[in-house]
Design a protein around this motif. Structure first.
Motif, PDB file in Angstrom:
ATOM      1  N   THR A  11       0.313  -0.742   0.326  1.00  0.00           N
ATOM      2  CA  THR A  11       0.372   0.474   0.170  1.00  0.00           C
ATOM      3  C   THR A  11       1.008   1.059   0.045  1.00  0.00           C
ATOM      4  N   ILE A  12      -0.332   2.148  -0.481  1.00  0.00           N
ATOM      5  CA  ILE A  12       0.567   3.889  -0.549  1.00  0.00           C
ATOM      6  C   ILE A  12      -0.036   4.685  -0.593  1.00  0.00           C
ATOM      7  N   ARG A  13       0.109   5.959   0.854  1.00  0.00           N
ATOM      8  CA  ARG A  13      -1.238   6.875   0.335  1.00  0.00           C
ATOM      9  C   ARG A  13      -0.291   8.154   0.115  1.00  0.00           C
ATOM     10  N   ILE A  14      -1.019   8.563  -0.673  1.00  0.00           N
ATOM     11  CA  ILE A  14      -0.393   9.854  -1.545  1.00  0.00           C
ATOM     12  C   ILE A  14      -1.565  11.141  -1.434  1.00  0.00           C
ATOM     13  N   PRO A  15      -0.988  12.744  -1.186  1.00  0.00           N
ATOM     14  CA  PRO A  15      -1.211  13.141  -1.181  1.00  0.00           C
ATOM     15  C   PRO A  15      -2.448  13.897  -2.806  1.00  0.00           C
ATOM     16  N   PHE A  16      -3.240  13.989  -2.240  1.00  0.00           N
ATOM     17  CA  PHE A  16      -3.279  14.309  -3.904  1.00  0.00           C
ATOM     18  C   PHE A  16      -4.056  15.489  -5.079  1.00  0.00           C
ATOM     19  N   SER A  17      -5.356  16.291  -3.801  1.00  0.00           N
ATOM     20  CA  SER A  17      -5.529  17.108  -3.928  1.00  0.00           C
ATOM     21  C   SER A  17      -5.682  18.113  -2.233  1.00  0.00           C
ATOM     22  N   LYS A  18      -5.822  19.349  -2.399  1.00  0.00           N
ATOM     23  CA  LYS A  18      -5.915  19.989  -0.629  1.00  0.00           C
ATOM     24  C   LYS A  18      -6.422  18.817  -0.306  1.00  0.00           C
ATOM     25  N   GLY A  19      -5.938  18.524   0.822  1.00  0.00           N
ATOM     26  CA  GLY A  19      -6.026  17.884   2.194  1.00  0.00           C
ATOM     27  C   GLY A  19      -7.213  16.522   1.910  1.00  0.00           C
ATOM     28  N   SER A  20      -7.209  15.951   0.217  1.00  0.00           N
ATOM     29  CA  SER A  20      -7.429  14.437   0.277  1.00  0.00           C
ATOM     30  C   SER A  20      -6.291  13.828  -0.645  1.00  0.00           C
ATOM     31  N   PHE A  21      -6.421  12.684   0.045  1.00  0.00           N
ATOM     32  CA  PHE A  21      -5.533  11.660  -0.422  1.00  0.00           C
ATOM     33  C   PHE A  21      -5.755  10.257  -1.189  1.00  0.00           C
ATOM     34  N   LEU A  24      -3.800   3.981  -2.508  1.00  0.00           N
ATOM     35  CA  LEU A  24      -3.129   2.566  -3.268  1.00  0.00           C
ATOM     36  C   LEU A  24      -2.866   1.151  -2.996  1.00  0.00           C
ATOM     37  N   ILE A  25      -3.252   0.393  -3.743  1.00  0.00           N
ATOM     38  CA  ILE A  25      -3.192  -1.368  -2.746  1.00  0.00           C
ATOM     39  C   ILE A  25      -2.987  -1.754  -3.906  1.00  0.00           C
ATOM     40  N   SER A  26      -1.332  -2.155  -4.157  1.00  0.00           N
ATOM     41  CA  SER A  26      -1.313  -3.173  -5.118  1.00  0.00           C
ATOM     42  C   SER A  26      -1.189  -4.890  -4.792  1.00  0.00           C
ATOM     43  N   ALA A  27      -1.770  -5.083  -6.076  1.00  0.00           N
ATOM     44  CA  ALA A  27      -2.188  -6.825  -4.970  1.00  0.00           C
ATOM     45  C   ALA A  27      -1.332  -8.091  -6.078  1.00  0.00           C
ATOM     46  N   TYR A  43      -7.252 -13.044   0.164  1.00  0.00           N
ATOM     47  CA  TYR A  43      -8.921 -12.004   0.149  1.00  0.00           C
ATOM     48  C   TYR A  43      -9.189 -11.712   1.449  1.00  0.00           C
ATOM     49  N   SER A  44      -9.083 -11.965   2.725  1.00  0.00           N
ATOM     50  CA  SER A  44      -8.834 -11.969   3.791  1.00  0.00           C
ATOM     51  C   SER A  44      -7.934 -10.722   4.110  1.00  0.00           C
ATOM     52  N   ALA A  45      -6.305 -10.841   3.927  1.00  0.00           N
ATOM     53  CA  ALA A  45      -5.592  -9.532   3.825  1.00  0.00           C
ATOM     54  C   ALA A  45      -5.955  -8.514   2.681  1.00  0.00           C
ATOM     55  N   LEU A  46      -6.482  -9.033   2.147  1.00  0.00           N
ATOM     56  CA  LEU A  46      -6.849  -8.117   1.230  1.00  0.00           C
ATOM     57  C   LEU A  46      -8.056  -7.523   1.770  1.00  0.00           C
ATOM     58  N   ARG A  47      -8.725  -8.079   2.115  1.00  0.00           N
ATOM     59  CA  ARG A  47     -10.062  -7.211   3.045  1.00  0.00           C
ATOM     60  C   ARG A  47      -9.669  -6.372   3.940  1.00  0.00           C
ATOM     61  N   GLU A  48      -8.604  -6.519   4.987  1.00  0.00           N
ATOM     62  CA  GLU A  48      -7.884  -6.034   5.875  1.00  0.00           C
ATOM     63  C   GLU A  48      -7.378  -4.351   5.306  1.00  0.00           C
ATOM     64  N   LEU A  62      -5.301  -2.153  -7.701  1.00  0.00           N
ATOM     65  CA  LEU A  62      -4.531  -2.774  -8.626  1.00  0.00           C
ATOM     66  C   LEU A  62      -3.780  -3.474  -8.169  1.00  0.00           C
ATOM     67  N   GLY A  63      -3.240  -4.661  -9.817  1.00  0.00           N
ATOM     68  CA  GLY A  63      -2.211  -5.859  -9.328  1.00  0.00           C
ATOM     69  C   GLY A  63      -2.978  -6.530 -10.790  1.00  0.00           C
ATOM     70  N   ASP A  64      -2.346  -7.862 -10.204  1.00  0.00           N
ATOM     71  CA  ASP A  64      -2.519  -8.940 -10.665  1.00  0.00           C
ATOM     72  C   ASP A  64      -3.374 -10.260  -9.871  1.00  0.00           C
ATOM     73  N   PHE A  65      -4.342 -10.019 -10.621  1.00  0.00           N
ATOM     74  CA  PHE A  65      -5.759 -11.182  -9.894  1.00  0.00           C
ATOM     75  C   PHE A  65      -5.853 -12.413 -10.408  1.00  0.00           C
ATOM     76  N   ASN A  66      -5.301 -12.204 -11.574  1.00  0.00           N
ATOM     77  CA  ASN A  66      -5.031 -13.963 -12.078  1.00  0.00           C
ATOM     78  C   ASN A  66      -7.031 -13.999 -12.291  1.00  0.00           C
ATOM     79  N   ALA A  67      -7.034 -13.348 -12.686  1.00  0.00           N
ATOM     80  CA  ALA A  67      -9.052 -13.204 -13.034  1.00  0.00           C
ATOM     81  C   ALA A  67      -9.709 -13.041 -13.955  1.00  0.00           C
TER      82      ALA A  67
END
Length: 142
Positions: A11-21, A24-27, A43-48, A62-67
Motif C-alpha cells: 500500500t501507499i497513501r499519496i497526497p492528491f489535492s487540497k486535504g485529500s489522498f 493505492l493497494i497493489s495486489a 482475500y482476507s488480507a486484502l479486505r483488511e 490494482l495488480g494481477d488478480f489472475n482473474a
C-alpha cells in the motif's frame, strides 16, 4: 513510503489535492493452482488492507488478480461496465464478490477499448488471454 503488508500486498497513501489522498493497494493474487486456503488468506488480507484505508480517500486497487471477470455486467451492475470479455473464472468470481462487498468498480470494464488492449497476455498456441483488472472506490459511491 510504500508499505509491504505481505509478499502479495503493498500500500501507499499519496497526497492528491487540497486535504485529500489517494490510497493505492497493489495486489498479486495466487494463481488457480494454489489451494483454497491460500486464496482465502489472500482475500482476507486484502479486505483488511481495504478496510484500513480512510473512507474519505480515493482508493485504487490494482495488480494481477489472475482473474477473468467476464462480460455479464447485468449480474454485477454496480461492479462492472459493459466492456468485459468472455466468461468469469473462479478467481474472477472472487474478485467480483470482493468488489461488490467493498463498493468497488472494475474500471477497465467501463471503457471501450480495442480487443487487443483488453488482455495483458495471450497464449501463443491457444490464443487464450489473461486480463488485467483494477478496481476503484470513489468517496460517496453507492
Amino acid at each position: 513510503l510504500p508499505k509491504g503488508l505481505n509478499d502479495r500486498l503493498m500500500t501507499i497513501r499519496i497526497p492528491f489535492s487540497k486535504g485529500s489522498f489517494l490510497s493505492l493497494i497493489s495486489a498479486y493474487a495466487p494463481t488457480m493452482r494454489y489451494s483454497d486456503e491460500d486464496e482465502e488468506e489472500f482475500y482476507s488480507a486484502l479486505r483488511e488492507a481495504i478496510h484500513s484505508v480512510p473512507r474519505e480517500d480515493k482508493l485504487l486497487l490494482l495488480g494481477d488478480f489472475n482473474a477473468w471477470v467476464g462480460s455479464n455486467c447485468t449480474a454485477w451492475l454496480k461492479v462492472m461496465g459493459p466492456h468485459g470479455v468472455g466468461n468469469a473464472n473462479s478467481n474472477g468470481h472472487l474478485l467480483l464478490s470482493l468488489c461488490t462487498e467493498e463498493e468497488l468498480t472494475i474500471t477497465n470494464t467501463t471503457f471501450q477499448h480495442p480487443e487487443r488492449h483488453k488482455a495483458t497476455w495471450m497464449h501463443p498456441r491457444s490464443k487464450h488471454c489473461l486480463h488485467y483488472n483494477q478496481a476503484t472506490r470513489y468517496p460517496g459511491h453507492h
